[in-house]
Design a protein around this motif. Structure first.
Motif, PDB file in Angstrom:
ATOM      1  N   ARG A 106      -6.115  -4.733  12.275  1.00  0.00           N
ATOM      2  CA  ARG A 106      -5.844  -5.766  11.280  1.00  0.00           C
ATOM      3  C   ARG A 106      -4.962  -6.877  11.841  1.00  0.00           C
ATOM      4  NH1 ARG A 106      -1.902  -3.778   6.794  1.00  0.00           N
ATOM      5  NH2 ARG A 106      -0.571  -3.916   8.650  1.00  0.00           N
ATOM      6  N   ALA A 146      -6.413  -8.808   6.750  1.00  0.00           N
ATOM      7  CA  ALA A 146      -7.221  -7.971   5.872  1.00  0.00           C
ATOM      8  C   ALA A 146      -6.327  -7.177   4.921  1.00  0.00           C
ATOM      9  CB  ALA A 146      -8.079  -7.023   6.698  1.00  0.00           C
ATOM     10  N   SER A 147      -6.770  -7.034   3.675  1.00  0.00           N
ATOM     11  CA  SER A 147      -5.976  -6.299   2.688  1.00  0.00           C
ATOM     12  C   SER A 147      -6.835  -5.940   1.488  1.00  0.00           C
ATOM     13  CB  SER A 147      -4.777  -7.135   2.236  1.00  0.00           C
ATOM     14  OG  SER A 147      -5.220  -8.299   1.556  1.00  0.00           O
ATOM     15  N   ASP A 165     -12.714  -4.313   4.693  1.00  0.00           N
ATOM     16  CA  ASP A 165     -12.382  -5.724   4.480  1.00  0.00           C
ATOM     17  C   ASP A 165     -12.543  -6.521   5.774  1.00  0.00           C
ATOM     18  OD1 ASP A 165     -11.125  -7.732   2.521  1.00  0.00           O
ATOM     19  OD2 ASP A 165      -9.833  -7.924   4.270  1.00  0.00           O
ATOM     20  N   ILE A 180      -9.096  -1.076   4.417  1.00  0.00           N
ATOM     21  CA  ILE A 180      -8.810  -2.294   5.179  1.00  0.00           C
ATOM     22  C   ILE A 180      -9.891  -2.523   6.233  1.00  0.00           C
ATOM     23  CG2 ILE A 180      -7.195  -3.314   6.848  1.00  0.00           C
ATOM     24  CD1 ILE A 180      -4.927  -1.955   5.252  1.00  0.00           C
ATOM     25  N   SER A 187       0.827  -1.211   0.000  1.00  0.00           N
ATOM     26  CA  SER A 187       0.000   0.000   0.000  1.00  0.00           C
ATOM     27  C   SER A 187       0.860   1.260   0.000  1.00  0.00           C
ATOM     28  CB  SER A 187      -0.937   0.004   1.208  1.00  0.00           C
ATOM     29  OG  SER A 187      -1.915  -1.001   1.080  1.00  0.00           O
ATOM     30  N   TYR A 218      -5.861   2.657   3.174  1.00  0.00           N
ATOM     31  CA  TYR A 218      -5.792   2.060   4.509  1.00  0.00           C
ATOM     32  C   TYR A 218      -7.164   2.002   5.157  1.00  0.00           C
ATOM     33  CZ  TYR A 218      -1.229   0.604   6.102  1.00  0.00           C
ATOM     34  OH  TYR A 218      -0.093  -0.129   6.321  1.00  0.00           O
ATOM     35  N   THR A 261      -5.588   1.241  12.348  1.00  0.00           N
ATOM     36  CA  THR A 261      -5.943   0.267  11.316  1.00  0.00           C
ATOM     37  C   THR A 261      -4.979  -0.901  11.350  1.00  0.00           C
ATOM     38  OG1 THR A 261      -6.853   2.029   9.932  1.00  0.00           O
ATOM     39  CG2 THR A 261      -6.340  -0.061   8.845  1.00  0.00           C
TER      40      THR A 261
END
Length: 316
Positions: free
Chosen positions: A199, A295-296, A282, A279, A54, A276, A195
């Motif tokens: 994640r 998560a991505s 996701d 994410i 990212s 970001y 984030t």
């Protein structure tokens, strides 16, 4: 910007005030065409590509010289983080961290150390306040002595050290119009790090680190054993919904700061923020399971998001 919480005041105090004007042009370095320095910047770019898709994608939206500089910043951060995570002895770790502190303070590195050479050149060329780079080293080193955070206010201070400082240094590379941009950069850094934390809950816990606010866990009827066992319960879902809602609000409040950057840097920073934030979606779409998967966003999702990001920036 909305009324500031206590943690925001604390982080602004940590950022302090700097005397030089952000519009000072970067130094021209006669070393720019030096083969060893070019090699150093290529190494920094390779590290960025290997460790953060990212960040590599978003930085690719910058003009070439600023793109190289931002990737040198990332390589510096990555290297310091690896020292904390991977160096076995306390003595060796302290020696390596002090080595990087010395580079920050002097602005000089031996040409054989490629990452340090690229970073020292970037640091000097873009007039980046040494204060922020030293705070980042201290922030990353905090993982050696603190493994739990009682409240979100406590956690926000950690986020400042490891992420907001990166945003503040990035501002000096991409360019910004006034010191009014600082609070927004700080808030975006907290959002980005939160984030990461949400994640990587499962992975961090397996590595002996736990960044979730303990008082909020209790509020939602959760314990560390729930995290250790990776249980996605209704309580966990409600807890994660709360965390995601607050983090989204931080992204929203930080967005106005994009307008305060020089135009050629706005898309890159806007993309980093939006990608970001994606994410979080996701995580939601996979029922808040941050234990068995990471998560991505895939490459197509990132590319497809650019037109809407550009339009959002144009509307500022």
């Amino acid at each position: 910007m909305q009324a500031q919480a206590n943690w925001e005041h604390r982080l602004l105090d940590l950022a302090g005030h700097h005397s030089h004007h952000p519009s000072i042009h970067p130094f021209f370095s006669h070393l720019r065409q030096d083969a060893s320095l070019n090699k150093a910047y290529r190494q920094a770019a390779a590290i960025t590509a290997a460790h953060s898709k990212s960040f590599h994608f978003a930085s690719g939206l910058l003009p070439a010289k600023k793109r190289s500089a931002v990737r040198a910043l990332y390589a510096f951060c990555r290297t310091v983080d690896d020292i904390v995570d991977e160096t076995q002895s306390d003595k060796g770790r302290d020696k390596e961290l002090n080595y990087w502190r010395g580079i920050v303070e002097s602005g000089f590195a031996h040409p054989d150390d490629l990452v340090a050479s690229a970073w020292a050149d970037t640091l000097t060329r873009h007039h980046i306040p040494r204060h922020f780079a030293l705070q980042l080293i201290d922030g990353v080193a905090r993982d050696l002595s603190q493994w739990r955070y009682r409240t979100f206010d406590d956690l926000a201070t950690y986020c400042y050290g490891v992420a907001s400082t990166v945003g503040l240094m990035s501002m000096y590379i991409v360019g910004f119009k006034s010191q009014a941009a600082v609070p927004y950069a700080i808030k975006l850094g907290v959002a980005l790090q939160m984030t990461n934390i949400l994640r990587d809950v499962g992975e961090d816990y397996r590595n002996g680190r736990f960044y979730l606010p303990l008082d909020e866990l209790v509020l939602y009827g959760l314990t560390e054993s729930d995290v250790a066992e990776g249980r996605v319960t209704d309580n966990w879902r409600q807890f994660m919904k709360f965390q995601i809602k607050r983090t989204r609000q931080l992204y929203k409040e930080s967005w106005a700061g994009v307008k305060m950057l020089e135009r050629e840097g706005q898309l890159a920073i806007g993309a980093a923020s939006s990608l970001y934030e994606g994410i979080l979606k996701d995580i939601e779409e996979h029922d808040y399971d941050v234990f068995s998967r990471r998560a991505s966003l895939n490459a197509w999702e990132k590319l497809a998001s650019l037109p809407s990001i550009w339009l959002r920036i144009k509307s500022l």
